[in-house]
Design a protein around this motif. Structure first.
Motif, mmCIF file in Angstrom:
data_model
loop_
_atom_site.group_PDB
_atom_site.id
_atom_site.type_symbol
_atom_site.label_atom_id
_atom_site.label_comp_id
_atom_site.label_asym_id
_atom_site.label_seq_id
_atom_site.Cartn_x
_atom_site.Cartn_y
_atom_site.Cartn_z
ATOM 1 N N ASN A 177 0.831 -1.201 0.000
ATOM 2 C CA ASN A 177 0.000 0.000 0.000
ATOM 3 C C ASN A 177 0.866 1.253 0.000
ATOM 4 O O ASN A 177 0.581 2.223 -0.728
ATOM 5 C CB ASN A 177 -0.927 0.010 1.216
ATOM 6 C CG ASN A 177 -1.916 1.162 1.167
ATOM 7 O OD1 ASN A 177 -2.701 1.289 0.232
ATOM 8 N ND2 ASN A 177 -1.870 2.020 2.172
ATOM 9 N N ALA A 215 2.355 1.609 -3.468
ATOM 10 C CA ALA A 215 1.326 2.054 -4.412
ATOM 11 C C ALA A 215 1.124 3.559 -4.335
ATOM 12 O O ALA A 215 1.132 4.255 -5.364
ATOM 13 C CB ALA A 215 0.015 1.319 -4.131
ATOM 14 N N TYR A 237 -0.376 5.443 -7.397
ATOM 15 C CA TYR A 237 -1.581 4.629 -7.475
ATOM 16 C C TYR A 237 -2.432 4.867 -6.228
ATOM 17 O O TYR A 237 -1.951 4.714 -5.102
ATOM 18 C CB TYR A 237 -1.231 3.149 -7.583
ATOM 19 C CG TYR A 237 -0.417 2.807 -8.811
ATOM 20 C CD1 TYR A 237 -1.009 2.680 -10.048
ATOM 21 C CD2 TYR A 237 0.973 2.624 -8.714
ATOM 22 C CE1 TYR A 237 -0.257 2.379 -11.178
ATOM 23 C CE2 TYR A 237 1.722 2.310 -9.836
ATOM 24 C CZ TYR A 237 1.107 2.197 -11.065
ATOM 25 O OH TYR A 237 1.840 1.903 -12.174
ATOM 26 N N TYR A 241 -4.963 3.112 -5.240
ATOM 27 C CA TYR A 241 -5.455 1.882 -4.619
ATOM 28 C C TYR A 241 -4.425 0.764 -4.782
ATOM 29 O O TYR A 241 -3.895 0.547 -5.879
ATOM 30 C CB TYR A 241 -6.790 1.459 -5.237
ATOM 31 C CG TYR A 241 -7.866 2.508 -5.124
ATOM 32 C CD1 TYR A 241 -8.546 2.709 -3.921
ATOM 33 C CD2 TYR A 241 -8.191 3.314 -6.208
ATOM 34 C CE1 TYR A 241 -9.523 3.682 -3.806
ATOM 35 C CE2 TYR A 241 -9.172 4.291 -6.114
ATOM 36 C CZ TYR A 241 -9.825 4.475 -4.906
ATOM 37 O OH TYR A 241 -10.785 5.444 -4.794
ATOM 38 N N GLU A 242 -4.175 0.061 -3.697
ATOM 39 C CA GLU A 242 -3.230 -1.048 -3.726
ATOM 40 C C GLU A 242 -3.663 -2.116 -4.716
ATOM 41 O O GLU A 242 -2.837 -2.680 -5.453
ATOM 42 C CB GLU A 242 -3.116 -1.654 -2.325
ATOM 43 C CG GLU A 242 -2.194 -2.860 -2.238
ATOM 44 C CD GLU A 242 -2.184 -3.484 -0.852
ATOM 45 O OE1 GLU A 242 -1.833 -4.673 -0.746
ATOM 46 O OE2 GLU A 242 -2.544 -2.782 0.119
ATOM 47 N N SER A 243 -4.969 -2.391 -4.783
ATOM 48 C CA SER A 243 -5.476 -3.430 -5.674
ATOM 49 C C SER A 243 -5.203 -3.100 -7.142
ATOM 50 O O SER A 243 -4.870 -3.992 -7.939
ATOM 51 C CB SER A 243 -6.976 -3.632 -5.456
ATOM 52 O OG SER A 243 -7.685 -2.407 -5.679
ATOM 53 N N TYR A 244 -5.329 -1.821 -7.495
ATOM 54 C CA TYR A 244 -5.067 -1.412 -8.883
ATOM 55 C C TYR A 244 -3.579 -1.529 -9.210
ATOM 56 O O TYR A 244 -3.199 -1.985 -10.300
ATOM 57 C CB TYR A 244 -5.547 0.018 -9.111
ATOM 58 C CG TYR A 244 -5.377 0.494 -10.539
ATOM 59 C CD1 TYR A 244 -6.097 -0.089 -11.573
ATOM 60 C CD2 TYR A 244 -4.475 1.510 -10.845
ATOM 61 C CE1 TYR A 244 -5.938 0.340 -12.884
ATOM 62 C CE2 TYR A 244 -4.305 1.943 -12.151
ATOM 63 C CZ TYR A 244 -5.042 1.347 -13.163
ATOM 64 O OH TYR A 244 -4.875 1.762 -14.462
ATOM 65 N N ILE A 273 -1.481 -3.648 -7.858
ATOM 66 C CA ILE A 273 -1.178 -5.076 -7.996
ATOM 67 C C ILE A 273 -1.603 -5.575 -9.373
ATOM 68 O O ILE A 273 -0.877 -6.337 -10.026
ATOM 69 C CB ILE A 273 -1.879 -5.882 -6.886
ATOM 70 C CG1 ILE A 273 -1.276 -5.522 -5.519
ATOM 71 C CG2 ILE A 273 -1.767 -7.382 -7.143
ATOM 72 C CD1 ILE A 273 -1.994 -6.146 -4.344
ATOM 73 N N LYS A 274 -2.772 -5.125 -9.853
ATOM 74 C CA LYS A 274 -3.259 -5.548 -11.161
ATOM 75 C C LYS A 274 -2.335 -5.077 -12.282
ATOM 76 O O LYS A 274 -1.956 -5.869 -13.156
ATOM 77 C CB LYS A 274 -4.667 -5.007 -11.402
ATOM 78 C CG LYS A 274 -5.253 -5.395 -12.757
ATOM 79 C CD LYS A 274 -6.623 -4.796 -12.961
ATOM 80 C CE LYS A 274 -7.216 -5.257 -14.302
ATOM 81 N NZ LYS A 274 -6.348 -4.930 -15.462
ATOM 82 N N THR A 291 1.053 -6.905 -12.094
ATOM 83 C CA THR A 291 0.931 -8.313 -12.485
ATOM 84 C C THR A 291 0.730 -8.440 -13.988
ATOM 85 O O THR A 291 1.287 -9.338 -14.630
ATOM 86 C CB THR A 291 -0.233 -8.973 -11.728
ATOM 87 O OG1 THR A 291 -0.030 -8.829 -10.313
ATOM 88 C CG2 THR A 291 -0.321 -10.460 -12.063
ATOM 89 N N SER A 301 2.938 -11.280 -9.322
ATOM 90 C CA SER A 301 2.482 -10.219 -8.431
ATOM 91 C C SER A 301 3.670 -9.462 -7.841
ATOM 92 O O SER A 301 4.810 -9.954 -7.878
ATOM 93 C CB SER A 301 1.651 -10.812 -7.298
ATOM 94 O OG SER A 301 2.498 -11.560 -6.424
ATOM 95 N N THR A 307 4.374 -9.104 -4.770
ATOM 96 C CA THR A 307 4.922 -9.926 -3.686
ATOM 97 C C THR A 307 5.842 -11.014 -4.232
ATOM 98 O O THR A 307 6.928 -11.262 -3.688
ATOM 99 C CB THR A 307 3.779 -10.569 -2.878
ATOM 100 O OG1 THR A 307 2.963 -9.533 -2.318
ATOM 101 C CG2 THR A 307 4.332 -11.440 -1.756
#
Length: 289
Positions: free
Chosen positions: A254, A257, A262, A264-267, A269-270, A273, A279, A281
């Motif tokens: 986070n 990001a 960014y 959002y962390e989820s965005y 990661i997407k 990846t 990913s 990680t």
């Protein structure tokens, strides 16, 4: 060196001086980076006399010779670091042999070329434009604050991240001034703007207005220079910086990001990846086991 307050026997090979006086200068053991933010100066660097007005930055190694002859309304701040703080593989012997097993180590070695390369055109003094100087000043101020406060267990990670950002920006400035292209074009300023502000909500319209070109012309020049559109270059640079953060810091996803622009962390990661096929990680584990 700075003592890690959480581990009293652990010395970090860095030092920050908010008001450089140029006594016993440069550091005899480490790299010395001094941002001159104000004033008119006359100094001798490696037997070459320089007359200039701020802003400039000095990128010196222990073998450089320096003599301050005169200054007026002077202000400067210094960050001193061992190259191994940047990358543990950059030992004195490895630098001397210029032999590195990993391509990442070679890239990190190139980041500090402004501290080692010396020729008839470059003695260690690098002029800066105002936006670059302001950005470096901000990052150095954060580094200084972290050196003083050691606010949490990740203080050295944050210093290393900001140091990397400074070195990337200096690499661009160095190539523009001493890489055979002495005249900056609008695209040069656009790319510098991205390098300095990639963590912000940049847009094509905003960058176009900053450099005074319409969007179509800016994208055309960017494709000619980098092979990408401005937004593609911005996204690629953000990923590049996140790769460095994953390799060289312990910041969580986070934090990385947000630092790389960014929301959002989820965005993040997407996007990461999709580019790498693994990913963030998993990418980090490749370097840290």
């Amino acid at each position: 060196m700075i003592k890690d307050r959480r581990h009293s026997n652990h010395l970090i090979p860095i030092f920050f001086n908010a008001k450089e006086t140029f006594n016993q200068y440069p550091n005899p053991d480490r790299l010395t980076m001094t941002l001159i933010t104000d004033g008119t100066w006359i100094l001798s660097l490696n037997k070459v006399e320089h007359h200039f007005k701020a802003p400039v930055i000095l990128c010196l190694n222990p073998n450089d010779t320096f003599c301050l002859k005169n200054s007026s309304n002077a202000a400067a701040k210094t960050f001193i670091f061992d190259v191994t703080f940047l990358n543990s593989s950059l030992t004195k012997q490895a630098l001397m042999d210029n032999h590195f097993e990993k391509i990442e180590d070679m890239h990190d070695r190139n980041l500090v070329q402004a501290f080692f390369l010396r020729n008839e055109h470059y003695t260690g003094l690098l002029p800066l434009n105002a936006p670059s100087a302001m950005q470096i000043n901000t990052w150095l101020s954060i580094i200084g604050s972290e050196c003083f406060s050691q606010s949490d267990s990740k203080w050295t990670c944050r210093i290393r991240r900001y140091l990397l950002q400074i070195l990337y920006l200096l690499e661009d400035e160095f190539l523009l001034y001493y890489g055979g292209n002495s005249r900056k074009q609008a695209i040069d300023y656009a790319l510098e703007y991205i390098h300095s502000n990639y963590n912000l909500g940049l847009t094509l319209d905003g960058i176009s207005k900053y450099v005074g070109l319409n969007r179509t012309s800016l994208n055309k020049h960017c494709k000619q220079t980098t092979g990408m559109t401005i937004i593609q270059y911005l996204n690629n640079y953000r990923i590049k910086m996140s790769e460095d953060a994953l390799r060289h810091t312990n910041l969580n996803l986070n934090e990385i990001a947000i630092c790389c622009g960014y929301n959002y962390e989820s965005y993040f990661i997407k996007i990461f990846t999709d580019k790498h096929g693994i990913s963030p990680t998993e990418y980090r584990k490749l370097y840290h086991g």
